[in-house]
Enzyme design. Sequence first.
Site, PDB file in Angstrom:
ATOM      1  N   LYS A  76      39.937  39.356  32.544  1.00  0.00           N
ATOM      2  CA  LYS A  76      40.018  40.617  31.788  1.00  0.00           C
ATOM      3  C   LYS A  76      40.151  40.358  30.290  1.00  0.00           C
ATOM      4  O   LYS A  76      39.467  40.997  29.484  1.00  0.00           O
ATOM      5  CB  LYS A  76      41.192  41.461  32.309  1.00  0.00           C
ATOM      6  N   THR A  77      41.018  39.432  29.913  1.00  0.00           N
ATOM      7  CA  THR A  77      41.163  39.102  28.492  1.00  0.00           C
ATOM      8  C   THR A  77      39.873  38.516  27.940  1.00  0.00           C
ATOM      9  O   THR A  77      39.453  38.833  26.815  1.00  0.00           O
ATOM     10  CB  THR A  77      42.329  38.120  28.293  1.00  0.00           C
ATOM     11  N   ASP A 121      46.698  44.855  26.823  1.00  0.00           N
ATOM     12  CA  ASP A 121      46.927  44.216  28.117  1.00  0.00           C
ATOM     13  C   ASP A 121      48.102  44.880  28.833  1.00  0.00           C
ATOM     14  O   ASP A 121      49.026  45.376  28.192  1.00  0.00           O
ATOM     15  CB  ASP A 121      47.215  42.729  27.899  1.00  0.00           C
ATOM     16  N   THR A 170      46.733  45.132  36.023  1.00  0.00           N
ATOM     17  CA  THR A 170      46.738  44.551  37.357  1.00  0.00           C
ATOM     18  C   THR A 170      47.169  45.580  38.392  1.00  0.00           C
ATOM     19  O   THR A 170      47.139  45.295  39.588  1.00  0.00           O
ATOM     20  CB  THR A 170      47.700  43.350  37.417  1.00  0.00           C
ATOM     21  N   ARG A 229      41.305  31.078  36.530  1.00  0.00           N
ATOM     22  CA  ARG A 229      42.447  30.471  35.829  1.00  0.00           C
ATOM     23  C   ARG A 229      43.056  29.358  36.677  1.00  0.00           C
ATOM     24  O   ARG A 229      43.435  28.301  36.165  1.00  0.00           O
ATOM     25  CB  ARG A 229      43.502  31.527  35.503  1.00  0.00           C
TER      26      ARG A 229
END
Length: 353
Positions: A76-77, A121, A170, A229
Amino acid sequence: MTPREDETEAARTSPVDPWPTPDERAADATLRPGTLSEFEGQPRVVDQLGLVLEAARHRGHTPDHVLLSGPPGLGKTTLAMIIATEMGAPLRITSGPAIQHAGDLAAILSGLTEGEVLFLDEIHRMSRPAEEMLYLAMEDFRVDVVVGKGPGATAIPIEIPPFTLVGATTRAGLLPGPLRDRFGFTAQLDFYEAADLERIVVRSAARLGIEVDDASAAEIARRSRGTPRIANRLLRRVRDYAQVHNGGAVTLELSRGALELYEVDPLGLDRLDRAVLEAICRKFGGGPVGVSTLAISVGEETETIEEVAEPFLVRLGFIMRTPRGRIATPAGWRHIGLVPPDRSGGAQPDLFA
């Protein structure tokens, strides 16, 4: 409150925890794709978002506000950074927990330049007063700053230049309807296929200066729980192991040795996952068992079990959440080398959570 919010020890130390550690944020920056064409594993989102951005460029306007939702670690980032890059606009980054008062948000919005991308975020953790101010800013590009108190209070409107808000969450279900409705485009990011993660591992290895063969990349990808990640983190741990034990050369045997050292099994389960599964099967006969009892039996907090271990075990079909407690499935029994009990003669558990 999630484990990441209260920073439990398990969430900080697990090699398959999808949340970033402070040290990883800088390391991940060098591995992020820079354009939509480089972004792997989410073709539907890439195509839809590419169309939104291209149409905005043709009109000469800022793109619609974008909401990105999905589990942590899926990009997302990275997508927020790509949106700014594709539009040739500056990017400003903040987070929901950092905005606890309407004045905090007003200060950020009043400092934006035209066309700037504001990445917010964990937007679901923003305070309610700031949330209500954001409604007006997203729709009318204006904020009302209240001066004074009581009957003498005055609302001073401040115009802000057109901008694009990229919100990430999230927990999309925690966003109020009026806020969700103000986003012109919503993207749900899904877990990655192993083949996509394998390509990500190969690309990251090249950027880190590591030689990784296809078999090693596939092994790392298979144990990464569908999350880029985690794949990049495991790659760095394999690199460390290779430098110590093999002069830096990464082989399949060495990759397996490194991942076994960090207690990540072939399906991506770590120590906590296996402890939960074994407790349900060995200590409680397969369940049902309450989550608080389960947490005590493995020496962890209840929130850690619910937010770190259970989602992946449920996704694999190894356990089920039921109104009476957690139950191990036959697949879960078999994964730890046990024979599932024959429940054909007894009462069947209620499978509806």
